[in-house]
Design an enzyme around this catalytic site. Structure first.
Site, mmCIF file in Angstrom:
data_model
loop_
_atom_site.group_PDB
_atom_site.id
_atom_site.type_symbol
_atom_site.label_atom_id
_atom_site.label_comp_id
_atom_site.label_asym_id
_atom_site.label_seq_id
_atom_site.Cartn_x
_atom_site.Cartn_y
_atom_site.Cartn_z
ATOM 1 N N SER A 178 42.580 48.718 33.465
ATOM 2 C CA SER A 178 41.578 49.768 33.264
ATOM 3 C C SER A 178 42.093 51.108 33.764
ATOM 4 O O SER A 178 42.965 51.186 34.632
ATOM 5 C CB SER A 178 40.282 49.422 33.998
ATOM 6 O OG SER A 178 39.788 48.173 33.594
HETATM 7 N N1 SAH Z 1 40.443 44.057 36.236
HETATM 8 C C1 SAH Z 1 41.575 44.175 35.337
HETATM 9 C C2 SAH Z 1 41.136 44.691 33.966
HETATM 10 C C3 SAH Z 1 41.515 43.725 32.951
HETATM 11 S S1 SAH Z 1 40.862 43.902 31.333
HETATM 12 C C4 SAH Z 1 42.695 45.010 35.938
HETATM 13 O O1 SAH Z 1 42.503 45.588 37.002
HETATM 14 O O2 SAH Z 1 43.788 45.063 35.356
HETATM 15 C C5 SAH Z 1 39.750 42.536 31.263
HETATM 16 C C6 SAH Z 1 40.319 41.173 31.555
HETATM 17 O O3 SAH Z 1 39.241 40.241 31.469
HETATM 18 C C7 SAH Z 1 41.396 40.668 30.593
HETATM 19 O O4 SAH Z 1 42.525 40.274 31.326
HETATM 20 C C8 SAH Z 1 40.722 39.481 29.899
HETATM 21 O O5 SAH Z 1 41.630 38.443 29.556
HETATM 22 C C9 SAH Z 1 39.733 39.023 30.953
HETATM 23 N N2 SAH Z 1 38.595 38.252 30.474
HETATM 24 C C10 SAH Z 1 37.871 38.397 29.338
HETATM 25 N N3 SAH Z 1 36.888 37.490 29.267
HETATM 26 C C11 SAH Z 1 36.983 36.728 30.406
HETATM 27 C C12 SAH Z 1 36.262 35.610 30.916
HETATM 28 N N4 SAH Z 1 35.248 35.054 30.245
HETATM 29 N N5 SAH Z 1 36.651 35.106 32.106
HETATM 30 C C13 SAH Z 1 37.685 35.631 32.804
HETATM 31 N N6 SAH Z 1 38.414 36.669 32.355
HETATM 32 C C14 SAH Z 1 38.068 37.216 31.177
#
Ligand code: SAH
Length: 217
Positions: free
Chosen positions: A67
């Site tokens: 993000s």
């Molecule tokens: N917090 C992260 C942002 C990642 S983007 C950072 O600091 O880099 C969102 C993430 O959520 C992705 O890696 C995606 O694979 C994950 N995601 C999506 N749906 C999910 C679920 N149901 N359970 C766990 N992770 C999930």
């Protein structure tokens, strides 16, 4: 093997990033300090090293993104994390957000549904620096019943609606920060659990996250 170095140049750029997000309206000094302490370029492919301190999202593989720093700061500020609180994060991704929570001395439980991203995080150089983060491979819609209840829940993917199990796994008085809405745009919500059956909702700005998907992959 990749060499991880935090140069004066990168430290300088990071200071500018902190000033930049402060100007955009982030006021919590602890959150700003956490962003200032973490070498964000470690979380990105070396191809992005020179632009790692731009206030923008970057690809981290598997169609996912780390993000934008402003968004990380915004969600973290809304969460009002206090030391030693149990915080559940949905969507580990690059683990950058998890490290911001860890800098605030939270006990972090973070879940990722994509095996490759979950495995990738294990190779990060600073993992041993944050013994207060525990990594789980699983479906965030299920939460982590074994470790519940949590003081705080932070969802970092776009949810079509508020996941009921995550509300159940909050303590009374606990808070969840979550972007809720459609594919293109979501509204940031802060949900406070006021009793076993009641919640209060506050509405904040619009954002655009990658979708929260059911099941593991
Ligand atoms: N917090 C992260 C942002 C990642 S983007 C950072 O600091 O880099 C969102 C993430 O959520 C992705 O890696 C995606 O694979 C994950 N995601 C999506 N749906 C999910 C679920 N149901 N359970 C766990 N992770 C999930």
């Amino acid at each position: 093997m990749r060499r991880y170095e935090d140069t004066y140049k990168q430290k300088g750029l990071r200071k500018q990033l902190v000033d930049n997000i402060r100007q955009k309206g982030i006021t919590d000094e602890n959150v700003l300090a956490a962003i200032g302490n973490i070498p964000r370029h470690y979380f990105l492919d070396t191809a992005f090293e020179s632009i790692a301190y731009d206030d923008r999202a970057f690809p981290i593989g598997e169609g996912q993104t780390i993000s934008q720093p402003y968004t990380v700061a915004y969600q973290t500020q809304l969460l009002e994390v206090k030391p030693y609180e149990k915080v559940l994060e949905i969507g580990t991704g690059s683990a950058y957000q998890a490290c911001v929570l860890a800098e605030l001395k939270a006990n972090v439980f973070t879940i990722e549904r994509q095996r490759r991203l979950f495995d990738q995080v294990k190779t990060l150089p600073f993992k041993s620096q944050y013994p207060n983060i525990r990594f789980f491979y699983g479906d965030g819609y299920e939460g982590l019943a074994t470790y519940a209840p949590f003081d705080k829940v932070l969802v970092t993917a776009a949810a079509p609606q508020i996941p009921e199990k995550l509300v159940q796994q909050l303590k009374i008085g606990g808070k969840m920060v979550i972007p809720v809405g459609g594919q293109d745009v979501q509204r940031m919500l802060r949900i406070t659990k006021v009793s076993d059956t009641e919640t209060e909702q506050e509405l904040f700005d619009n954002f655009s996250f990658v979708p929260m998907l059911a099941g593991r992959k």
